[in-house]
Write a protein that holds these residues in place. Structure first.
Motif, short mmCIF file in Angstrom:
data_model
loop_
_atom_site.label_atom_id
_atom_site.label_comp_id
_atom_site.label_asym_id
_atom_site.label_seq_id
_atom_site.Cartn_x
_atom_site.Cartn_y
_atom_site.Cartn_z
N THR A 102 -27.71 60.47 85.89
CA THR A 102 -28.68 59.38 86.02
C THR A 102 -29.23 59.03 84.64
O THR A 102 -29.68 59.92 83.90
CB THR A 102 -29.83 59.75 86.95
OG1 THR A 102 -29.32 60.11 88.24
CG2 THR A 102 -30.80 58.59 87.11
N PHE A 103 -29.17 57.75 84.30
CA PHE A 103 -29.77 57.23 83.07
C PHE A 103 -30.77 56.16 83.49
O PHE A 103 -30.39 55.19 84.16
CB PHE A 103 -28.71 56.62 82.15
CG PHE A 103 -27.57 57.55 81.83
CD1 PHE A 103 -27.61 58.35 80.71
CD2 PHE A 103 -26.46 57.61 82.66
CE1 PHE A 103 -26.55 59.20 80.41
CE2 PHE A 103 -25.39 58.46 82.38
CZ PHE A 103 -25.45 59.26 81.25
N GLN A 104 -32.02 56.32 83.11
CA GLN A 104 -33.02 55.35 83.55
C GLN A 104 -34.13 55.19 82.52
O GLN A 104 -34.40 56.10 81.72
CB GLN A 104 -33.63 55.76 84.89
CG GLN A 104 -34.36 57.09 84.86
CD GLN A 104 -34.85 57.52 86.23
OE1 GLN A 104 -34.41 57.01 87.26
NE2 GLN A 104 -35.78 58.46 86.27
N ALA A 109 -38.13 57.22 79.52
CA ALA A 109 -36.67 57.22 79.58
C ALA A 109 -36.21 58.62 79.99
O ALA A 109 -36.81 59.62 79.58
CB ALA A 109 -36.08 56.83 78.23
N ASP A 110 -35.16 58.69 80.81
CA ASP A 110 -34.66 59.97 81.32
C ASP A 110 -33.15 59.98 81.32
O ASP A 110 -32.49 58.97 81.61
CB ASP A 110 -35.14 60.22 82.76
CG ASP A 110 -36.65 60.18 82.89
OD1 ASP A 110 -37.30 61.11 82.40
OD2 ASP A 110 -37.16 59.22 83.49
N ILE A 111 -32.60 61.16 81.00
CA ILE A 111 -31.18 61.46 81.22
C ILE A 111 -31.14 62.70 82.10
O ILE A 111 -31.69 63.75 81.73
CB ILE A 111 -30.44 61.71 79.90
CG1 ILE A 111 -30.53 60.48 78.99
CG2 ILE A 111 -28.98 62.06 80.17
CD1 ILE A 111 -29.90 60.70 77.63
N ILE A 112 -30.50 62.59 83.27
CA ILE A 112 -30.54 63.66 84.26
C ILE A 112 -29.13 64.00 84.70
O ILE A 112 -28.33 63.10 85.02
CB ILE A 112 -31.38 63.24 85.49
CG1 ILE A 112 -32.77 62.75 85.06
CG2 ILE A 112 -31.51 64.40 86.47
CD1 ILE A 112 -33.51 62.01 86.15
N THR A 172 -32.70 67.93 82.66
CA THR A 172 -33.41 66.67 82.44
C THR A 172 -33.90 66.59 80.99
O THR A 172 -34.54 67.52 80.49
CB THR A 172 -34.62 66.54 83.38
OG1 THR A 172 -34.19 66.64 84.73
CG2 THR A 172 -35.32 65.21 83.17
N LEU A 173 -33.60 65.49 80.34
CA LEU A 173 -34.13 65.17 79.02
C LEU A 173 -34.94 63.89 79.16
O LEU A 173 -34.41 62.86 79.56
CB LEU A 173 -33.01 64.99 78.00
CG LEU A 173 -33.44 64.62 76.57
CD1 LEU A 173 -34.29 65.74 75.96
CD2 LEU A 173 -32.23 64.33 75.69
#
Length: 538
Positions: A438-440, A394-397, A378-379
């Protein structure tokens, strides 16, 4: 007669004077006033305490009035000293205050107090979180100090939440509905594709800080969990310096649990890591007696089962926060989970006729092991603003999960005299692999006298594969023969693009929110054994 009256009067006066000298009827008084030594201003509400000189016992006390004056009355004869004090001033002592028949009232005049600077030490304020916090769309249950679940898993914690039920197989339902989404720290679990029971069993209770039960999911959440959403918040310390916690638990029923959590905080970085492990061994026994009545024909079924169930798990987590400034934080975290279920059992089955005579008997043993593992990368980025409650996240998973299952079944058949006749051997093999991106992003903006606006987007990309093979042993050729009717090889790809907006406000004590969510889903599926495929866009 006159002489007698004069004598009595003189005697009474002498007795009263003697009593006053002995202090039995005190009438002494000490007065004065308090002033600032630098400004000569009156000190109101200053403390004045009178002590007896011979043993320093407190006799009386008072505070100064709005004119700085004080008065101590009804004092016995004796030697005294006074302590005068007030916040921000040095305490002042005045001694050698004598109260006697010749000096019944002592006026100390003006007492000047000097200002004093006091360096205070650190003040630690502690408190406890509320056990349950109710919000408009969710209920927050703080379970960090719930001792009833110590040594267990998230299944035990969730089972203590009102309106949540957990059956013997670990399946979770909310108000009777099992359509529940489980999130970890607001994000999809690393065990993509695993059942809710497997996800909860993989999380030790000691690592949970709180659970959010979203009973009325807003447009922000995926529509899959129509019943509700369980968001499990894991512990993460943010104290300065190096700190940590270690726990070991041993429970009845052959249960063991241990965990370690470490955190190191610097002005710009926060490093965190954790490891925990659980081991559990259970024995189970059961008996089933059944009576069948088919067309007035009576028969009986008698089953005895015995088995051993073993569970073991390892969870590793690590990451860091980069605190760029007071408003911007970047976080990278990695979490690895590996756990397995092993079972070894036997079922003895007897069929009997109406006379309770044995007509058929066989024993079926089952040895199975199921191993699962998953990684989650997770970033995250979080920005806060001067306005309270406003934030941008904001998240990149990336979630990667795999599962393998091996099962060996042996059925031993006997005649009615319990002599062995044959053995049937069967083997089951399963493997699943799942990957999910997942991009959110989400933005919250509370506007004064208008309400709260929330908006965001989410992109989910899934790639799943599931294979199942079954084989039967052929005693004639001594070979394992594949069962083509039960073989499967399924691929599933899904792309979901979503945007949403939410408005919330309140009218007096009435809270409300309205939201709108739009989604586009592209789904592709194929079965390699039957050579079938499908495609859906909606």
């Amino acid at each position: 007669m006159i002489v007698a009256l004069i004598s009595c009067s003189l005697s009474a006066q002498y007795s009263e004077k003697k009593n006053n000298q002995n202090g039995n009827n005190p009438a002494g008084r000490v007065t004065g006033s308090l002033f600032d030594a630098q400004t000569n201003q009156i000190i109101e509400y200053g403390n004045v305490v009178l002590y007896l000189t011979k043993d320093s016992s407190m006799v009386n006390g008072t505070i100064s009035d709005k004119e700085g004056k004080f008065k101590l009355e009804n004092l016995q004869f004796g030697m005294y000293y006074i302590k005068a004090s007030f916040i921000g001033y040095a305490t002042k002592f005045i001694d050698s205050i004598r109260v006697n028949p010749k000096s019944l009232e002592v006026d100390l005049g003006k007492i000047f107090l000097d200002e004093q600077s006091i360096e205070l030490g650190n003040v630690l304020v502690t408190g406890q979180k509320e056990m349950v916090i109710n919000n408009l769309d969710k209920k927050i249950i703080n379970v960090e100090k719930d001792l009833t679940s110590t040594g267990g898993s998230a299944v035990d914690v969730v089972g203590n939440i009102p309106s949540i039920t957990v059956d013997l197989d670990g399946n979770v339902s909310f108000r009777g509905n099992q359509n529940i989404i489980i999130l970890i720290d607001g994000k999809p679990s690393a065990l993509v594709g695993a059942s809710n029971s497997d996800i909860l069993n993989s999380i030790p209770a000691s690592s949970i800080e709180s659970i959010e039960l979203v009973t009325n999911p807003s447009a922000r959440y995926d529509p899959d969990g129509s019943s509700g959403i369980l968001n499990i918040i894991l512990k993460k310390r943010i104290d300065g310096g190096l700190n940590g916690a270690v726990s070991l638990n041993v429970g009845t029923g052959d249960k063991y649990n241990g965990s370690i959590n470490l955190n190191y905080r610097t002005p710009y970085f926060n490093f965190f890591g954790s490891y925990d492990s659980r081991i559990m061994n259970n024995e189970n026994q059961g008996n089933t007696l059944r009576t069948n009545n088919i067309n007035n024909s009576i028969s009986y079924l008698d089953q005895q089962n015995n088995g051993v169930f073993k569970f073991g798990s390892h969870n590793l987590g690590a990451g860091l926060d980069y605190l760029y400034d007071d408003f911007n934080t970047f976080t990278f975290s990695y979490r690895f989970r590996k756990f397995g279920f092993d079972s070894d059992g036997i079922v003895e089955t007897s069929n009997k006729d109406s006379a309770n005579q044995l007509t058929n008997y066989f024993e079926r043993s089952n040895v199975a092991d199921r191993n699962m593992g998953g990684s989650n990368y997770t970033l995250s980025y979080r920005k806060t603003f001067d306005k309270k409650g406003a934030e941008l996240t904001a998240d990149i998973i990336l979630g990667d999960f795999s599962m393998n299952r091996n099962e060996d079944i042996v059925q031993s058949n006997y005649d009615i005299n319990l002599n062995p006749t044959s053995n049937d051997l069967e083997k089951g093999l399963s493997s699943n692999s799942n990957e999910q991106w997942t991009f959110q992003s989400n933005y919250i903006n509370p506007i004064e006298d208008f309400g709260r606006i929330e908006t965001g987007f989410k992109v989910t990309l899934k790639d799943l594969n599931s294979k199942n093979d079954y084989e039967n042993f052929d005693p004639n050729s001594s070979l394992w023969i594949e069962d083509p009717l039960r073989k499967t090889d399924f691929d599933y790809k899904e792309q979901i693009y979503a945007v949403y907006g939410i408005y919330s406000n309140n009218i007096n004590k009435f809270q409300y929110q309205v939201g709108l969510r739009a989604e586009q889903a592209n789904v592709d599926g194929s079965e390699a054994v039957t050579l079938t495929a499908f495609n859906k866009n909606y």
